[in-house]
Design a protein around this motif. Structure first.
Motif, PDB file in Angstrom:
ATOM      1  N   THR A 110      20.606 -34.808   1.212  1.00 13.65           N
ATOM      2  CA  THR A 110      20.638 -36.375   0.080  1.00 13.65           C
ATOM      3  C   THR A 110      22.314 -37.042   0.073  1.00 13.65           C
ATOM      4  N   VAL A 111      23.175 -36.631  -0.452  1.00 11.00           N
ATOM      5  CA  VAL A 111      24.246 -37.590   0.339  1.00 11.00           C
ATOM      6  C   VAL A 111      24.378 -38.575   1.753  1.00 11.00           C
ATOM      7  N   GLN A 112      24.078 -37.795   2.957  1.00  9.51           N
ATOM      8  CA  GLN A 112      23.331 -38.464   3.783  1.00  9.51           C
ATOM      9  C   GLN A 112      22.378 -39.915   4.031  1.00  9.51           C
ATOM     10  N   MET A 113      22.002 -39.166   3.372  1.00  9.98           N
ATOM     11  CA  MET A 113      20.227 -40.214   2.693  1.00  9.98           C
ATOM     12  C   MET A 113      20.955 -41.500   2.250  1.00  9.98           C
ATOM     13  N   LEU A 114      21.549 -40.988   1.631  1.00  8.72           N
ATOM     14  CA  LEU A 114      21.780 -42.267   0.624  1.00  8.72           C
ATOM     15  C   LEU A 114      23.385 -42.878   1.028  1.00  8.72           C
ATOM     16  N   THR A 115      23.886 -42.489   1.600  1.00 11.34           N
ATOM     17  CA  THR A 115      25.132 -42.966   2.208  1.00 11.34           C
ATOM     18  C   THR A 115      25.001 -44.539   3.412  1.00 11.34           C
ATOM     19  N   TRP A 116      23.301 -43.702   3.916  1.00  8.47           N
ATOM     20  CA  TRP A 116      22.932 -44.493   4.894  1.00  8.47           C
ATOM     21  C   TRP A 116      22.293 -46.002   3.913  1.00  8.47           C
ATOM     22  N   GLY A 117      21.088 -45.067   3.207  1.00  6.52           N
ATOM     23  CA  GLY A 117      21.072 -46.374   2.215  1.00  6.52           C
ATOM     24  C   GLY A 117      21.578 -47.474   1.950  1.00  6.52           C
ATOM     25  N   PHE A 118      22.938 -46.894   1.365  1.00  8.29           N
ATOM     26  CA  PHE A 118      23.924 -47.202   0.592  1.00  8.29           C
ATOM     27  C   PHE A 118      24.218 -48.700   1.522  1.00  8.29           C
ATOM     28  N   ILE A 119      24.467 -48.023   3.061  1.00 12.07           N
ATOM     29  CA  ILE A 119      25.075 -48.647   4.097  1.00 12.07           C
ATOM     30  C   ILE A 119      25.120 -49.870   4.397  1.00 12.07           C
ATOM     31  N   THR A 120      23.453 -49.928   4.407  1.00  9.93           N
ATOM     32  CA  THR A 120      22.268 -50.735   4.641  1.00  9.93           C
ATOM     33  C   THR A 120      22.029 -52.096   3.985  1.00  9.93           C
ATOM     34  N   LEU A 121      21.838 -51.356   3.123  1.00  4.89           N
ATOM     35  CA  LEU A 121      22.184 -52.512   1.731  1.00  4.89           C
ATOM     36  C   LEU A 121      23.201 -53.275   1.357  1.00  4.89           C
ATOM     37  N   SER A 122      24.525 -52.693   1.990  1.00  2.00           N
ATOM     38  CA  SER A 122      25.477 -54.116   2.112  1.00  2.00           C
ATOM     39  C   SER A 122      25.367 -54.541   2.811  1.00  2.00           C
ATOM     40  N   LEU A 123      24.924 -54.584   4.259  1.00  2.00           N
ATOM     41  CA  LEU A 123      25.312 -55.449   5.545  1.00  2.00           C
ATOM     42  C   LEU A 123      24.122 -56.710   4.967  1.00  2.00           C
ATOM     43  N   PRO A 124      24.924 -58.125   5.387  1.00  2.00           N
ATOM     44  CA  PRO A 124      24.103 -59.081   5.407  1.00  2.00           C
ATOM     45  C   PRO A 124      23.417 -59.650   6.205  1.00  2.00           C
ATOM     46  N   LEU A 125      21.594 -58.699   5.760  1.00  2.00           N
ATOM     47  CA  LEU A 125      21.087 -58.951   6.679  1.00  2.00           C
ATOM     48  C   LEU A 125      19.775 -59.867   6.461  1.00  2.00           C
ATOM     49  N   PRO A 126      19.047 -60.775   6.631  1.00  2.00           N
ATOM     50  CA  PRO A 126      18.604 -61.527   6.024  1.00  2.00           C
ATOM     51  C   PRO A 126      16.906 -60.968   5.888  1.00  2.00           C
ATOM     52  N   GLU A 127      16.587 -61.006   4.393  1.00  2.00           N
ATOM     53  CA  GLU A 127      15.329 -60.134   3.844  1.00  2.00           C
ATOM     54  C   GLU A 127      14.701 -59.572   4.495  1.00  2.00           C
ATOM     55  N   GLY A 128      13.343 -60.105   5.521  1.00  2.00           N
ATOM     56  CA  GLY A 128      12.715 -59.579   5.950  1.00  2.00           C
ATOM     57  C   GLY A 128      13.626 -58.597   7.526  1.00  2.00           C
ATOM     58  N   VAL A 129      14.623 -58.593   7.298  1.00  2.00           N
ATOM     59  CA  VAL A 129      15.633 -57.594   8.334  1.00  2.00           C
ATOM     60  C   VAL A 129      15.484 -56.556   7.868  1.00  2.00           C
ATOM     61  N   ALA A 130      15.978 -57.123   6.647  1.00  2.00           N
ATOM     62  CA  ALA A 130      17.122 -55.723   5.680  1.00  2.00           C
ATOM     63  C   ALA A 130      16.106 -55.005   5.267  1.00  2.00           C
TER      64      ALA A 130
END
Length: 266
Positions: free
Chosen positions: A35-55
């Motif tokens: 669960t910790v790893q899933m949350l970590t990678w999920g929040f890291i991805t959400l923090s990246l400045p990616l275009p909406e479709g790519v995000a």
């Protein structure tokens, strides 16, 4: 030689079931780290400045990789820990002095490892839907192929390490915690195999995990299933699992001849 006994295998699995049921820290540990790893990678991805479709694609690829990586990790650790529990309890000699055969011990700890994996991964995958709206089950039947290939690879590694612990003692215990991480860079969990140096790409393609993660990315990015990648992963798994079983049984024979089955020291 007596045939395999489902009763003896089931009895050993039941022992581990009682052990887990009576220990909430063990149960928590199976869920906590995935669960910790899933949350970590999920929040890291959400923090990246990616275009909406790519995000959205990036979130799926990274979360899918994190969840499948934990399948391999938990299959290996769960199986190894099922064996090490017997070593910690100084129970291995008693088990092998009983009618239980080494191959039945092997099957029992592998099945317990699978149950430990499911106990950790199912809740984590459901939490990923709740937190990020990502369902690994959208992969469909391909998910079963990815899961099976990674579990078989985890079993192969765990059986080799468990046999080595029998043969050389608890000094080899550290491999149960660190070996799978040593092959993580070659498994191309979060990046394609093509970014590796050419020499390492050759090694990576010899690992079932690399084919699984490449197949997962292709499925999530293009919507197509690479059946050849899954098939090759299972073919490699068959080879490594056969080697793992062979090593486990040979290490057992060597430990028995050296009188090490009743010893749990360094």
């Amino acid at each position: 030689m007596s045939p395999l006994s489902a009763g003896r295998i089931g009895a050993l699995m039941l022992r581990h079931g009682y052990l887990l049921r009576s220990s909430w820290p063990r149960l928590l540990d199976m869920i906590y780290w995935p669960t910790v790893q899933m949350l970590t990678w999920g929040f890291i991805t959400l923090s990246l400045p990616l275009p909406e479709g790519v995000a959205g694609q990036g979130l799926g690829v990274l979360l899918g990789a994190a969840l499948l990586w934990d399948v391999l990790l938990r299959a290996q650790l769960g199986t190894s820990m099922s064996f090490l529990e017997e070593m910690y309890a100084r129970n291995l000699g008693h088990l092998l002095a009983s009618p239980l055969r080494p191959i039945e011990l092997l099957i029992a700890i592998a099945c317990v490892g699978l149950l430990r994996t499911l106990a950790g991964m199912v809740p984590t995958s459901l939490l990923a839907i709740w937190f990020f709206g990502f369902s690994v089950y959208d992969m469909g039947l391909a998910l079963a192929g990815f899961f099976g290939a990674l579990v078989l690879m985890g079993w192969a590694i765990a059986l080799f390490i468990s046999g080595l612990v029998m043969r050389v003692g608890m000094g080899a215990e550290a491999l149960a915690w660190g070996f799978v991480f040593a092959i993580a860079p070659l498994s191309a969990v979060f990046y394609p195999v093509s970014v590796l140096p050419p020499a390492l790409q050759v090694v990576a393609w010899g690992l079932p995990s690399a084919h699984v993660f490449e197949g997962m990315r292709q499925l999530l990015l293009t919507g197509t299933v690479d059946g050849a990648a899954i098939g090759l992963a299972f073919a490699l798994d068959a080879l490594y699992l056969a080697l793992g079983i062979f090593a486990f049984l040979r290490f057992h024979d060597g430990a028995r001849d050296k009188g090490r089955l009743l010893q749990t020291g360094e």
